[in-house]
Motif scaffolding. Structure first.
Motif, PDB file in Angstrom:
ATOM      1  N   THR A  29       9.949   4.185   4.858  1.00  0.00           N
ATOM      2  CA  THR A  29       8.692   3.493   5.138  1.00  0.00           C
ATOM      3  C   THR A  29       7.571   4.524   5.145  1.00  0.00           C
ATOM      4  OG1 THR A  29       9.814   1.834   6.488  1.00  0.00           O
ATOM      5  CG2 THR A  29       7.439   2.064   6.800  1.00  0.00           C
ATOM      6  N   VAL A  30       6.515   4.263   4.358  1.00  0.00           N
ATOM      7  CA  VAL A  30       5.352   5.147   4.297  1.00  0.00           C
ATOM      8  C   VAL A  30       4.133   4.344   4.732  1.00  0.00           C
ATOM      9  CG1 VAL A  30       3.884   6.551   2.803  1.00  0.00           C
ATOM     10  CG2 VAL A  30       6.357   6.497   2.417  1.00  0.00           C
ATOM     11  N   ASN A  31       3.404   4.842   5.733  1.00  0.00           N
ATOM     12  CA  ASN A  31       2.184   4.211   6.230  1.00  0.00           C
ATOM     13  C   ASN A  31       1.034   5.199   6.086  1.00  0.00           C
ATOM     14  OD1 ASN A  31       3.504   1.805   7.384  1.00  0.00           O
ATOM     15  ND2 ASN A  31       4.404   3.275   8.790  1.00  0.00           N
ATOM     16  N   ILE A  32      -0.014   4.794   5.358  1.00  0.00           N
ATOM     17  CA  ILE A  32      -1.204   5.623   5.198  1.00  0.00           C
ATOM     18  C   ILE A  32      -2.397   4.824   5.714  1.00  0.00           C
ATOM     19  CG2 ILE A  32      -2.719   6.811   3.566  1.00  0.00           C
ATOM     20  CD1 ILE A  32      -0.292   7.042   1.692  1.00  0.00           C
ATOM     21  N   HIS A  33      -3.103   5.388   6.703  1.00  0.00           N
ATOM     22  CA  HIS A  33      -4.269   4.726   7.284  1.00  0.00           C
ATOM     23  C   HIS A  33      -5.453   5.690   7.208  1.00  0.00           C
ATOM     24  CE1 HIS A  33      -1.687   1.546   8.837  1.00  0.00           C
ATOM     25  NE2 HIS A  33      -0.849   2.515   9.177  1.00  0.00           N
ATOM     26  N   GLN A  34      -6.560   5.219   6.628  1.00  0.00           N
ATOM     27  CA  GLN A  34      -7.760   6.030   6.512  1.00  0.00           C
ATOM     28  C   GLN A  34      -8.931   5.265   7.116  1.00  0.00           C
ATOM     29  OE1 GLN A  34      -7.659   6.488   2.192  1.00  0.00           O
ATOM     30  NE2 GLN A  34      -7.129   8.636   2.457  1.00  0.00           N
ATOM     31  N   SER A  61       9.216   1.000   1.335  1.00  0.00           N
ATOM     32  CA  SER A  61       7.989   0.226   1.531  1.00  0.00           C
ATOM     33  C   SER A  61       6.815   1.174   1.755  1.00  0.00           C
ATOM     34  CB  SER A  61       8.130  -0.742   2.710  1.00  0.00           C
ATOM     35  OG  SER A  61       8.269  -0.047   3.926  1.00  0.00           O
ATOM     36  N   LEU A  62       5.666   0.766   1.238  1.00  0.00           N
ATOM     37  CA  LEU A  62       4.425   1.532   1.355  1.00  0.00           C
ATOM     38  C   LEU A  62       3.338   0.612   1.860  1.00  0.00           C
ATOM     39  CD1 LEU A  62       2.539   4.005   0.717  1.00  0.00           C
ATOM     40  CD2 LEU A  62       2.263   3.004  -1.554  1.00  0.00           C
ATOM     41  N   GLU A  63       2.614   1.062   2.869  1.00  0.00           N
ATOM     42  CA  GLU A  63       1.448   0.329   3.375  1.00  0.00           C
ATOM     43  C   GLU A  63       0.268   1.279   3.405  1.00  0.00           C
ATOM     44  OE1 GLU A  63      -0.299  -1.250   7.530  1.00  0.00           O
ATOM     45  OE2 GLU A  63       1.754  -1.873   7.099  1.00  0.00           O
ATOM     46  N   ASP A  80      14.493  -0.174  -7.220  1.00  0.00           N
ATOM     47  CA  ASP A  80      14.741  -1.592  -6.935  1.00  0.00           C
ATOM     48  C   ASP A  80      14.412  -1.918  -5.489  1.00  0.00           C
ATOM     49  OD1 ASP A  80      15.803  -2.212  -9.510  1.00  0.00           O
ATOM     50  OD2 ASP A  80      17.690  -1.265  -8.913  1.00  0.00           O
ATOM     51  N   GLY A  81      13.878  -3.128  -5.272  1.00  0.00           N
ATOM     52  CA  GLY A  81      13.642  -3.619  -3.913  1.00  0.00           C
ATOM     53  C   GLY A  81      12.545  -2.906  -3.148  1.00  0.00           C
ATOM     54  N   ASN A  82      11.590  -2.298  -3.847  1.00  0.00           N
ATOM     55  CA  ASN A  82      10.477  -1.621  -3.180  1.00  0.00           C
ATOM     56  C   ASN A  82       9.333  -2.597  -2.950  1.00  0.00           C
ATOM     57  OD1 ASN A  82      11.641   1.026  -3.214  1.00  0.00           O
ATOM     58  ND2 ASN A  82      11.217   1.115  -5.390  1.00  0.00           N
ATOM     59  N   SER A  83       8.472  -2.298  -1.975  1.00  0.00           N
ATOM     60  CA  SER A  83       7.299  -3.143  -1.733  1.00  0.00           C
ATOM     61  C   SER A  83       6.092  -2.253  -1.446  1.00  0.00           C
ATOM     62  CB  SER A  83       7.536  -4.082  -0.550  1.00  0.00           C
ATOM     63  OG  SER A  83       7.670  -3.356   0.646  1.00  0.00           O
ATOM     64  N   ALA A  84       4.908  -2.805  -1.747  1.00  0.00           N
ATOM     65  CA  ALA A  84       3.664  -2.079  -1.483  1.00  0.00           C
ATOM     66  C   ALA A  84       2.591  -3.064  -1.036  1.00  0.00           C
ATOM     67  CB  ALA A  84       3.186  -1.341  -2.732  1.00  0.00           C
ATOM     68  N   THR A  85       1.799  -2.658  -0.047  1.00  0.00           N
ATOM     69  CA  THR A  85       0.659  -3.431   0.420  1.00  0.00           C
ATOM     70  C   THR A  85      -0.533  -2.482   0.506  1.00  0.00           C
ATOM     71  OG1 THR A  85       2.094  -4.842   1.764  1.00  0.00           O
ATOM     72  CG2 THR A  85      -0.257  -4.860   2.275  1.00  0.00           C
ATOM     73  N   ILE A  86      -1.628  -2.858  -0.139  1.00  0.00           N
ATOM     74  CA  ILE A  86      -2.872  -2.093  -0.038  1.00  0.00           C
ATOM     75  C   ILE A  86      -3.929  -3.024   0.557  1.00  0.00           C
ATOM     76  CG2 ILE A  86      -4.686  -0.870  -1.292  1.00  0.00           C
ATOM     77  CD1 ILE A  86      -2.570  -0.148  -3.408  1.00  0.00           C
ATOM     78  N   SER A  87      -4.449  -2.652   1.720  1.00  0.00           N
ATOM     79  CA  SER A  87      -5.475  -3.446   2.405  1.00  0.00           C
ATOM     80  C   SER A  87      -6.731  -2.599   2.554  1.00  0.00           C
ATOM     81  CB  SER A  87      -4.999  -3.876   3.782  1.00  0.00           C
ATOM     82  OG  SER A  87      -3.804  -4.626   3.698  1.00  0.00           O
ATOM     83  N   GLN A  88      -7.876  -3.189   2.188  1.00  0.00           N
ATOM     84  CA  GLN A  88      -9.144  -2.482   2.290  1.00  0.00           C
ATOM     85  C   GLN A  88     -10.108  -3.344   3.087  1.00  0.00           C
ATOM     86  OE1 GLN A  88      -9.620  -2.053  -1.970  1.00  0.00           O
ATOM     87  NE2 GLN A  88      -9.039   0.097  -1.853  1.00  0.00           N
ATOM     88  N   TYR A  89     -10.650  -2.764   4.147  1.00  0.00           N
ATOM     89  CA  TYR A  89     -11.540  -3.471   5.061  1.00  0.00           C
ATOM     90  C   TYR A  89     -12.922  -2.833   5.006  1.00  0.00           C
ATOM     91  CZ  TYR A  89      -6.929  -4.786   6.774  1.00  0.00           C
ATOM     92  OH  TYR A  89      -5.633  -5.229   6.856  1.00  0.00           O
TER      93      TYR A  89
END
Length: 91
Positions: A29-34, A61-63, A80-89
Motif C-alpha cells: 500500500t502506497v499513500n502520497i499526500h501533498q 494499491s496506490l492513493e 495483476d489486481g492493482n488499484s490506484a486512486t488520485i484525488s485532487q482538492y
C-alpha cells in the motif's frame, strides 16, 4: 525498492512540491499526500517524462491526495489486481 505486504506513507506540505518513485513486489500500500500549491507527481530527471510513481507487482494499491491548487499526478502500474486512486482538492 522491492517490498511485500508493506505500507509506504509520504506526506509533503508546502509549495511547488515534487515527488516520484517506484516500488516492486506484492500486496503493498502506497499513500502520497501533498498539501499546498504547485504539486507534481512526476518522474525522470527534471520531471519531463511521464513515469510519475510506478508500481510493479500484484495486489498493490496506490492513493494520491493533493490539497490546494495547480496539481498534476501520473501513475503507472504493471501486474495483476492493482488499484490506484488520485484525488485532487482545490482551494
Amino acid at each position: 525498492l522491492s517490498l511485500h505486504n508493506s505500507i509506504f506513507d509520504l506526506l509533503q506540505e508546502g509549495s511547488d512540491l515534487r515527488s516520484s518513485g517506484s516500488i516492486g513486489g506484492n500486496d503493498n500500500t502506497v499513500n502520497i499526500h501533498q498539501a499546498g500549491s504547485g504539486h507534481r507527481i512526476t518522474g525522470g530527471q527534471g520531471g519531463y517524462d511521464a513515469a510519475g510513481f510506478t508500481i510493479e507487482g500484484n495486489g498493490n494499491s496506490l492513493e494520491i491526495s493533493q490539497f490546494g491548487a495547480d496539481h498534476s499526478a501520473v501513475s503507472n502500474q504493471f501486474g495483476d489486481g492493482n488499484s490506484a486512486t488520485i484525488s485532487q482538492y482545490g482551494s
